[in-house]
Design a protein around this motif. Sequence first.
Motif, mmCIF file in Angstrom:
data_model
loop_
_atom_site.group_PDB
_atom_site.id
_atom_site.type_symbol
_atom_site.label_atom_id
_atom_site.label_comp_id
_atom_site.label_asym_id
_atom_site.label_seq_id
_atom_site.Cartn_x
_atom_site.Cartn_y
_atom_site.Cartn_z
ATOM 1 N N ARG A 105 0.805 -1.219 0.000
ATOM 2 C CA ARG A 105 0.000 0.000 0.000
ATOM 3 C C ARG A 105 0.844 1.277 0.000
ATOM 4 N NH1 ARG A 105 -2.144 -0.532 4.711
ATOM 5 N NH2 ARG A 105 -0.992 1.099 5.798
ATOM 6 N N GLU A 106 1.888 1.302 0.830
ATOM 7 C CA GLU A 106 2.626 2.542 1.043
ATOM 8 C C GLU A 106 3.924 2.654 0.247
ATOM 9 O OE1 GLU A 106 1.412 4.969 2.687
ATOM 10 O OE2 GLU A 106 -0.218 4.028 3.815
ATOM 11 N N LEU A 115 8.535 11.848 1.006
ATOM 12 C CA LEU A 115 7.721 10.635 1.039
ATOM 13 C C LEU A 115 8.383 9.568 1.910
ATOM 14 C CD1 LEU A 115 5.318 8.931 0.026
ATOM 15 C CD2 LEU A 115 6.755 8.259 -1.921
ATOM 16 N N THR A 116 9.695 9.419 1.791
ATOM 17 C CA THR A 116 10.416 8.447 2.626
ATOM 18 C C THR A 116 10.172 8.736 4.096
ATOM 19 O OG1 THR A 116 12.131 8.229 0.933
ATOM 20 C CG2 THR A 116 12.680 7.453 3.138
ATOM 21 N N ARG A 119 7.248 7.472 9.110
ATOM 22 C CA ARG A 119 6.422 7.861 10.244
ATOM 23 C C ARG A 119 5.202 6.939 10.368
ATOM 24 N NH1 ARG A 119 8.086 11.984 12.779
ATOM 25 N NH2 ARG A 119 9.112 12.971 10.990
ATOM 26 N N LYS A 120 4.619 6.585 9.224
ATOM 27 C CA LYS A 120 3.487 5.648 9.229
ATOM 28 C C LYS A 120 3.919 4.279 9.750
ATOM 29 C CE LYS A 120 0.856 7.783 5.444
ATOM 30 N NZ LYS A 120 0.388 7.611 4.048
ATOM 31 N N ALA A 121 5.121 3.848 9.366
ATOM 32 C CA ALA A 121 5.645 2.568 9.872
ATOM 33 C C ALA A 121 5.788 2.611 11.387
ATOM 34 C CB ALA A 121 6.982 2.244 9.209
ATOM 35 N N GLY A 122 6.199 3.778 11.889
ATOM 36 C CA GLY A 122 6.319 3.945 13.339
ATOM 37 C C GLY A 122 4.977 3.865 14.029
ATOM 38 N N GLU A 123 3.951 4.481 13.433
ATOM 39 C CA GLU A 123 2.608 4.468 14.024
ATOM 40 C C GLU A 123 2.055 3.048 14.109
ATOM 41 O OE1 GLU A 123 0.524 7.085 11.432
ATOM 42 O OE2 GLU A 123 1.494 8.907 12.220
ATOM 43 N N LEU A 124 2.438 2.188 13.166
ATOM 44 C CA LEU A 124 1.959 0.802 13.161
ATOM 45 C C LEU A 124 2.836 -0.128 14.008
ATOM 46 C CD1 LEU A 124 0.975 0.523 9.391
ATOM 47 C CD2 LEU A 124 -0.581 0.537 11.354
ATOM 48 N N GLY A 125 3.894 0.417 14.578
ATOM 49 C CA GLY A 125 4.747 -0.378 15.455
ATOM 50 C C GLY A 125 5.892 -1.091 14.773
ATOM 51 N N ALA A 173 16.380 3.375 4.583
ATOM 52 C CA ALA A 173 15.935 4.270 5.652
ATOM 53 C C ALA A 173 15.469 3.468 6.862
ATOM 54 C CB ALA A 173 14.811 5.172 5.144
ATOM 55 N N PHE A 174 14.686 2.424 6.601
ATOM 56 C CA PHE A 174 14.164 1.570 7.671
ATOM 57 C C PHE A 174 15.308 0.874 8.409
ATOM 58 C CE2 PHE A 174 12.693 -2.549 9.217
ATOM 59 C CZ PHE A 174 11.554 -2.194 9.941
ATOM 60 N N GLY A 175 16.227 0.280 7.645
ATOM 61 C CA GLY A 175 17.329 -0.455 8.262
ATOM 62 C C GLY A 175 18.257 0.452 9.049
ATOM 63 N N ALA A 176 18.541 1.641 8.505
ATOM 64 C CA ALA A 176 19.438 2.568 9.199
ATOM 65 C C ALA A 176 18.819 3.046 10.507
ATOM 66 C CB ALA A 176 19.762 3.754 8.299
#
Length: 601
Positions: free
Chosen positions: A49-50, A65-66, A71-77, A114-117
């Motif tokens: 989706r994202e 966008l990154t 931030r959305k990934a953070g909100e979902l845990g 970005a996620f891994g870092a």
Amino acid sequence: MATETVNKDILRGGQFLVKETDCNDIFTPEDFNEEQRMMKEAVMEFNDREIVANRERFEAKDYALTEEVMRKAGELGFLSVAVPEEFGGMGMGFVSTVLTCDYISSGTGSFSTAFGAHTGIGTMPITLYGNEEQKKKYVPKLASGEWFGAYCLTEPGAGSDANSGKTKAVLSEDGKHYLISGQKMWISNAGFCNVMIVFARIEDDKNITGFIVENDKDNGISMGEEEHKLGIRASSTRQVFFNDTKVPVENMLSTRGNGFKIAMNALNVGRIKLAAACLDSQRRVTSTATQYANERKQFDTPIASFGAIKSKIAEMATNAFVGESATYRAAKNIEDRINIRISEGNSHQEAELKGVEEYAIECSILKVAVSEDIQNCADEGIQIFGGMGFSEDTPMEAAWRDARIARIYEGTNEINRMLAVGMLVKKGMKGHVDLLGPAQAVASELTGIPSFDTPDYSEVLSEEKEMIAKLKKVFLMVAGAAVQKYGPDLEEHQMMLLAASNILIEIYMAESAILRAEKSSKNGADNAEYQIAMAQLYLYNAVDIVDTKAKMAIISFAEGDEQRMMLMGLKRFTKYQNMPNIVGLRNKIAEKVTEENKYPF
């Protein structure tokens, strides 16, 4: 969970080389529990989706966008899977951490980086090395995505030699701050990070020291422009300059001079997570290439039915299967070791640090093997698409560009190859892995009379398991002779080390696939026959690589009778009793993939 694994006799890091592993003692993706399956589905849905849906915006360098998707990934845990619950995290096990990294990373390399870092080298050093005050102050914000993290280690003159950095930290006259000055480069997430892990040298210390530094442009911190990169285009990558940046003394991470150890342990975790981050990309590239091959017709025939294309699809699917087999095997070993240490009274910090450090060899192996497999997978994906694969209108060229960085960051593959062998030899010298006894046994076997008995290969994969045992003898023969010849100077013979490392890598990867396929077969899994075919195909390729690399190594350092004896041993150790039908295996695997129109394993 800890009590489950306390009495389990799991192998220590590197022991896979000298001890046999029972297939029931390894963890495979088929063993995901309900919680892990739910997490997998949630992450895949988020990814589609994202991330995947916005691929063009990522490729157009949409850094905002990154940050928004992070931030959305953070909100979902999703940023907090590995963070203990007391600091706002989900406190899930290491396998779940790897699983999340696997399935969230395949949309684009930009988001994956970005996620891994952030979750790895941006958050983890504080979680594992910070004191209570530091963890309470920073970790909850990082876990929720309110703040983002970055990691400032690399400098213009300090890449692989991470401890040679020139950035300085000088204690202020009042003793309340360190003033940091220096230049860092290739800093992921620099454009939107709130806090950085910065490594600097105090006075003339032998080793660097880590600091937690808040990103404040009014505190002597400035950024270079966004780097223009081959791939990972929407991953913010900048140089960071520090000019007498004031850092409170209480923001020193761990102790003075411990920065090099922090950096190395962060890289160990980063390596297995990088391998995981390449897995779903392989699955997606294989699926996309297969769908195109089924649709594309030449000479009134779908190209998926051509043998040349079948061969590519079979190898792509096989390498993806093997990569996930080895990655989840190691991830569960790490998780078990962490749980054992916690049950023995270790803190979460110490247990996780030591658990990952125990399997540093496997982490390096995985980083090399899987990063090279995704590059090859994307390359073959372009080839299957033909001219269209070279166009930005199809996802293949972006996948190829994004894959290229994986062989460089978290330590180059050349460095990791040499590390894997170097760490194994050190473990042998410390007595953590008994290399001497098995190496001497192989040396005696070379001068003995070979057995002419015909072995019983009636059980599933029994010949393949015997072949793995023989490949381990090849490594012990070559590495043992090299250690004997070069002694402490072994590390200076890099081409020799690279050859030995390639043998070691193929052993671990092939064995992981064979054990998974054997376990699936015994459990009556639906795909067991195809898993067996992929394990057999990979092993065949591995034997070829081992034979070539060992021959090169033997000829480089052995002469006369010793050389002849070792080459004869190599021939014996790489000989099949019943050679597999490779064309048949490739056809079987490819036909299953094309029938399902996706990677189905």
